[in-house]
Design a protein around this motif. Structure first.
Motif, PDB file in Angstrom:
ATOM      1  N   ALA A   1      -5.687  -4.358   2.940  1.00 24.76           N
ATOM      2  CA  ALA A   1      -6.996  -4.729   3.493  1.00 24.76           C
ATOM      3  C   ALA A   1      -6.897  -4.864   5.014  1.00 24.76           C
ATOM      4  O   ALA A   1      -7.787  -4.417   5.753  1.00 24.76           O
ATOM      5  N   ILE A   2      -5.812  -5.454   5.491  1.00 26.84           N
ATOM      6  CA  ILE A   2      -5.643  -5.659   6.935  1.00 26.84           C
ATOM      7  C   ILE A   2      -5.460  -4.327   7.662  1.00 26.84           C
ATOM      8  O   ILE A   2      -6.150  -4.043   8.641  1.00 26.84           O
TER       9      ILE A   2
ATOM     10  N   GLY B   1       8.937  -3.313  -0.278  1.00 24.52           N
ATOM     11  CA  GLY B   1       8.019  -2.594   0.616  1.00 24.52           C
ATOM     12  C   GLY B   1       8.135  -3.072   2.048  1.00 24.52           C
ATOM     13  O   GLY B   1       8.395  -4.252   2.299  1.00 24.52           O
ATOM     14  N   ALA B   2       7.952  -2.177   2.979  1.00 27.63           N
ATOM     15  CA  ALA B   2       7.944  -2.551   4.394  1.00 27.63           C
ATOM     16  C   ALA B   2       6.983  -1.647   5.148  1.00 27.63           C
ATOM     17  O   ALA B   2       6.714  -0.512   4.726  1.00 27.63           O
TER      18      ALA B   2
ATOM     19  N   PRO C   1      -0.616   1.027  -3.386  1.00 28.16           N
ATOM     20  CA  PRO C   1      -0.423   2.259  -4.158  1.00 28.16           C
ATOM     21  C   PRO C   1       1.053   2.652  -4.284  1.00 28.16           C
ATOM     22  O   PRO C   1       1.467   3.178  -5.324  1.00 28.16           O
ATOM     23  N   LEU C   2       1.857   2.377  -3.257  1.00 28.39           N
ATOM     24  CA  LEU C   2       3.283   2.689  -3.341  1.00 28.39           C
ATOM     25  C   LEU C   2       3.976   1.779  -4.337  1.00 28.39           C
ATOM     26  O   LEU C   2       4.822   2.213  -5.122  1.00 28.39           O
TER      27      LEU C   2
ATOM     28  N   ILE D   1       4.036 -10.501   3.150  1.00 27.64           N
ATOM     29  CA  ILE D   1       2.617 -10.366   2.831  1.00 27.64           C
ATOM     30  C   ILE D   1       2.480  -9.738   1.441  1.00 27.64           C
ATOM     31  O   ILE D   1       3.287  -8.895   1.058  1.00 27.64           O
ATOM     32  N   PRO D   2       1.456 -10.167   0.653  1.00 27.64           N
ATOM     33  CA  PRO D   2       1.213  -9.453  -0.617  1.00 27.64           C
ATOM     34  C   PRO D   2       0.648  -8.059  -0.321  1.00 27.64           C
ATOM     35  O   PRO D   2      -0.102  -7.880   0.649  1.00 27.64           O
ATOM     36  N   ALA D   3       0.965  -7.094  -1.169  1.00 25.32           N
ATOM     37  CA  ALA D   3       0.546  -5.706  -0.923  1.00 25.32           C
ATOM     38  C   ALA D   3      -0.971  -5.549  -0.756  1.00 25.32           C
ATOM     39  O   ALA D   3      -1.414  -4.853   0.171  1.00 25.32           O
TER      40      ALA D   3
END
Lengths: 291, 291
Positions: free
Chosen positions: B182-183, B122-123, B107-108, B175-177
């Protein structure tokens, strides 16, 4: 047993049946206040007897010998208690009081009272750990913990059992068996049911999420590391109350799902805020240490 | 930003927007490796600025000043990030890379990429606590923790963000967003949803059970003490995955209820034993400490 139990304990002889985490910790706790000849541990397994003996405790494999004492404390799993009592009935002296450390009370009362009558006094010390066996036992496990007592019709017997748990470090509270079972279903058994449900659900995804577990999930699921056989027995023994408490969790989850689906974060926040108030209250309340 | 990010960090200037638990801990962690003039903290509240300043950090209330740096780290609640970025767009230099510490990524990305393009990396550092605010911040909060990185199309910008989190003590994983979301729904958000559900359900009984809560319930519900507004934002932002994970918990609870109703304790034991194996696996797996 005609004088007050609390004053009798200094001379009472106590047998602990089953030196697991709870029975072993009780033996080590009472070792601090009783003479060596007042305390006897009964155990079936030779390997465990060696461990108990190495801790300076008297140990026996004879059930008959162990019940020639003033108080017998059943510290085997709850589902094994009725059979163990049935085995000892033939040679159990009338003067011997029987108590236990089981996590449910009404089903035990229903099973043991027909055999023991007022000789049975129920007890449940609220202490433990996800570890098991005598190796995990600690003399201070009960220090400051609450111990529920389900009194028998015999006040003297009730008092000697109370004196025993108080000597082990517990703070005492008398309670009717059904009230006990309703309470522990909610403050103990429910968490032992939900921690496994959480870890099972968290594992259920193609991304193998558990590889990424952090301290939050580890703490929340600590109870899922408890002994499965022991807890299957406890949850099954307290089935009606546990099922009722699980229904309540299901209703709470449905409430959160509805709040999330509403798309209004303020509703989710109010739901979380109510929970936080409840958590802060219970994190703050700890039993007083017995004087 | 044409040379490798990792080598650039020693001279990079970093601004941390929002000195709460995460932003404050990041500032304290980077204070260990950066010069004082490389690090700037932006904060709206005068009271909090005084606290941050007392810790020896440079602090500003000017958003415009704070973005005149090489890397800007958004450490405000996830739902406040899009508006904060919109405010800084007018004066954000093209060279400045923007990253964040938010607990959801897709969402970000959807909200920030249209504004920032490849300038946004993203992080999500997997560290935290139920406490909040700069007062709870610790320089070692990220030591050995995993930090997920959602790379942008600009490899140089991705590398400088990676260098930043590595300097803060993290172990990195790209990692893909959507996979990230999900994780974390399963290893973090689900526990933050269930701990409150548990304490709310445990409280629901005329016997007022929470008076009797012990360490088991306290540990299992620790996350219910988290900040309600913060977590309402996170759970709402990751709604589809959180709802899916809550469905999975509901299915697990139904499985346990069926096992209990069957009256066969062996079925309950098998259910608990499977959970125990999963818990032992995740208790054993900890991220390697970044070399």
């Amino acid at each position: 047993m005609t004088t007050e139990g609390a004053r009798l304990l200094p001379s009472a002889r106590v047998a602990i049946l089953g030196p697991g985490l709870i029975g072993g910790s009780l033996a080590l706790a009472l070792q601090r206040v009783l003479r060596a000849d007042q305390l006897l541990v009964w155990c079936d397994a030779a390997e465990e007897r060696a461990l108990v003996s190495a801790a300076g405790l008297r140990v026996t494999s004879s059930l008959e010998e162990s019940v020639q004492t003033d108080v017998v404390v059943l510290c085997v799993p709850v589902q094994a208690m009725p059979e163990l009592v049935a085995r000892m009935l033939a040679f159990l002296p009338a003067r011997t009081t029987v108590t236990d450390a089981g996590s449910v009370k009404a089903p035990l009362l229903a099973a043991l009272e027909p055999m023991l009558g007022a000789r049975y006094v129920g007890a449940h010390p609220m202490a433990g750990s996800e570890k098991r066996g005598f190796a995990a036992a600690r003399a201070d496990l009960f220090d400051g913990a609450r111990c529920f007592i389900v009194p028998s019709a015999d006040e003297d017997r009730t008092r000697i059992v109370e004196a025993l748990w108080k000597a082990a470090g517990c703070h005492l509270e008398r309670i009717p068996a059904p009230t006990h079972d309703a309470i522990v279903a909610r403050v103990s058994h429910l968490a032992h049911a939900l921690a496994p449900a959480l870890i099972r659900a968290a594992a259920r995804h193609p991304s193998k999420p558990l590889r990424y577990a952090g301290p939050g999930l580890r703490d929340t699921t600590r109870l899922a590391s408890s002994d499965p056989a022991l807890w299957a027995g406890i949850l099954s023994a307290n089935r009606p109350e546990v099922l009722d408490a699980l229904e309540a969790v299901g209703a709470e989850i449905a409430g959160l799902q509805a709040a999330l689906r509403s798309g209004d974060a303020a509703i989710v926040e109010a739901w979380l805020a109510q929970a936080r108030i409840l958590r802060e209250e219970c994190a703050a309340s700890r039993p007083e240490v017995a004087p």
